[in-house]
Design a protein around this motif. Sequence first.
Motif, mmCIF file in Angstrom:
data_model
loop_
_atom_site.group_PDB
_atom_site.id
_atom_site.type_symbol
_atom_site.label_atom_id
_atom_site.label_comp_id
_atom_site.label_asym_id
_atom_site.label_seq_id
_atom_site.Cartn_x
_atom_site.Cartn_y
_atom_site.Cartn_z
ATOM 1 N N UNK A 1 0.845 -1.216 0.000
ATOM 2 C CA UNK A 1 0.000 0.000 0.000
ATOM 3 C C UNK A 1 0.869 1.251 0.000
ATOM 4 N N UNK A 2 1.923 1.213 0.790
ATOM 5 C CA UNK A 2 2.799 2.387 0.847
ATOM 6 C C UNK A 2 3.435 2.635 -0.522
ATOM 7 N N UNK A 3 3.890 1.566 -1.187
ATOM 8 C CA UNK A 3 4.500 1.724 -2.512
ATOM 9 C C UNK A 3 3.530 2.413 -3.460
ATOM 10 N N UNK A 4 2.269 1.962 -3.428
ATOM 11 C CA UNK A 4 1.282 2.529 -4.350
ATOM 12 C C UNK A 4 0.894 3.951 -3.936
ATOM 13 N N UNK A 5 0.584 4.137 -2.653
ATOM 14 C CA UNK A 5 -0.014 5.414 -2.240
ATOM 15 C C UNK A 5 1.016 6.524 -2.054
ATOM 16 N N UNK A 6 2.236 6.165 -1.663
ATOM 17 C CA UNK A 6 3.244 7.212 -1.491
ATOM 18 C C UNK A 6 4.043 7.441 -2.768
ATOM 19 N N UNK A 7 3.775 6.641 -3.809
ATOM 20 C CA UNK A 7 4.460 6.854 -5.086
ATOM 21 C C UNK A 7 5.924 6.445 -5.065
ATOM 22 N N UNK A 8 6.242 5.305 -4.441
ATOM 23 C CA UNK A 8 7.613 4.795 -4.498
ATOM 24 C C UNK A 8 7.858 4.287 -5.919
ATOM 25 N N UNK A 9 8.886 4.835 -6.607
ATOM 26 C CA UNK A 9 9.058 4.514 -8.027
ATOM 27 C C UNK A 9 9.650 3.131 -8.246
ATOM 28 N N UNK A 10 9.424 2.623 -9.462
ATOM 29 C CA UNK A 10 9.931 1.317 -9.852
ATOM 30 C C UNK A 10 11.089 1.535 -10.792
ATOM 31 N N UNK A 11 12.253 1.827 -10.223
ATOM 32 C CA UNK A 11 13.419 2.024 -11.084
ATOM 33 C C UNK A 11 14.704 1.967 -10.263
ATOM 34 N N UNK A 12 15.794 1.813 -10.984
ATOM 35 C CA UNK A 12 17.104 1.855 -10.339
ATOM 36 C C UNK A 12 17.402 3.319 -10.035
ATOM 37 N N UNK A 13 17.853 3.624 -8.820
ATOM 38 C CA UNK A 13 18.079 5.017 -8.459
ATOM 39 C C UNK A 13 19.120 5.694 -9.340
ATOM 40 N N UNK A 14 19.012 7.014 -9.413
ATOM 41 C CA UNK A 14 19.988 7.789 -10.179
ATOM 42 C C UNK A 14 21.359 7.718 -9.505
ATOM 43 N N UNK A 15 22.396 8.053 -10.299
ATOM 44 C CA UNK A 15 23.771 7.930 -9.807
ATOM 45 C C UNK A 15 23.993 8.557 -8.441
ATOM 46 N N UNK A 16 23.452 9.767 -8.258
ATOM 47 C CA UNK A 16 23.754 10.464 -6.998
ATOM 48 C C UNK A 16 23.069 9.804 -5.794
ATOM 49 N N UNK A 17 21.986 9.080 -6.056
ATOM 50 C CA UNK A 17 21.304 8.394 -4.958
ATOM 51 C C UNK A 17 21.851 6.975 -4.767
ATOM 52 N N UNK A 18 22.552 6.489 -5.790
ATOM 53 C CA UNK A 18 22.864 5.061 -5.828
ATOM 54 C C UNK A 18 23.645 4.523 -4.622
#
Lengths: 397, 114
Positions: free
Chosen positions: A150-167
């Motif tokens: 539910x949190x993934x859907x409702x809080x908008x957690x993205x489905x992707x590999x993080x960008x370089x600076x977040x990695x």
Amino acid sequence: MVTTQDALARTVREHAGRLAAALVSLLGDFSAAEDLVQDAVEAALKHWPVEGVPERPDAWLFTVARRRGLDVLRREATYRAKLAQVQWPVPPEPDDRLRLLFTCCHPALSREAQVALTLRVVCGLTTAQIAAAFLVPEATVAQRITRAKRKIAEAGIPYRVPRDEELPARLNQVLTVVYLMFNEGYLSSSGGQAHRRDLVDDAEWLASLLAGLMPEEPEVAGLLALIRLHRARGAARFSPDGRLVLLKDQDRRLWDHEAIDAAIRLLTRTARRHHAPGPYQLQAAIAACHAEAPNWEETDWPQIVVLYDMLLALAPSAVTRLHRAIAVRHARGPEEAMAEVEKLGEALDRYALYHATRAELLRELGRTEEARAAGRRALELTGNPAQQALLEERLLS
Amino acid sequence: MKYALLFVETEQFEQELAAMSQDERDRAVEKVMRWLDDHAGRITHRAKLQPAHTATTVRLGEGDEPLITDGPFVEGKEVVSGYVEMELNDLDEAIAAARSWPGCPVVEIRPVEW
């Protein structure tokens, strides 16, 4: 020994994550995709032991998931349409499971949820299997997973590999989850518990999946080497009657020396390419010192003390200081080790290994009564039956 | 997706702010203004609230008369001091925005329902 159960678990693990990744991409809905995969996995666990593993397990799982999707997603017409059109296998793409892993280990989810979700979605474990592995009620695991989805859907957690600076920070989260899985599996495993899922197996598999997908990340290689070095000693960790055997007393001929050499090669290759090793590489290097030693006495203790110092500089922790003290005992004697251990009393009063180590040192220093008291305290604090048996043996001697 | 970033002040932050010279305080405000400018394209609404001592809490539903009290709704060392509402693609963008926030030390991110 590879049982049918293990083989089944392996096949499910190899394909469930791929299917989940493909379905999340296709439907754009993590939760719906995950439900379908879980249904397919449950069906596989029911049918395969009876009918045998199908020739193409991935296509089998997909067919079940698709049929189920067309059935249950009746109200979501767009999902149905997408599912109806798709052919398996979906066009070859770069391995999607990395995205899946980063979503499951997103820092906005609690650590427990990250672990449960990763095991379920990426490794294809059922809720019941996860509950059994962690000795918690099935309802607790089910609730954790439902809330996380539910949190993934409702809080908008993205489905992707993080960008370089977040990695770097995000990769750390993933590695922590794999490490926790490994630790839990390693500590709770014992000779004869065939009915419990071997989480060490899942952790090693995840680490090697990551190493394949991110070959340039030194800490991924470090964690993989660490897990493999520990696994290589597996056969010697338990006596034939299921008792835990300490590293010191293990029959080193039973170790998998080929696996040890391979893990050390991986570690050395990584160290050559990257300077300043991270915490997992350092822990693996410590494990390698033990794995290379012909026996306990001839272990390179001064080197291990140095490695612990490096580790403490990166990640200060009372537990690590305790392990360092054990190495100090062998490098420089029990007095110096005892002085180190006494400093940790406040931080580690509830930690069984602290009291067990103290008991050992006190005994060596001839303080028998205090040693007994510390040993009893250690026994009170440990919940693991194999460790309890070991401590009891020590207390009686 | 719309997200609200709730800015939370702590007691320590308040003390640090009070201990600053006028010059330092001006610079701190300037940083916040620059952040708001940088993100202006994504911000759909924003507010800076008056300090917590100006708060009044109304509790409905306990008896006929609402209970009116002086102060914020939680007695605590952390109080909401303002918020922005932003139009963003996903939680990672909201986290990235929160990370660069130069004001108070705690930011709570909440997706906006409506």
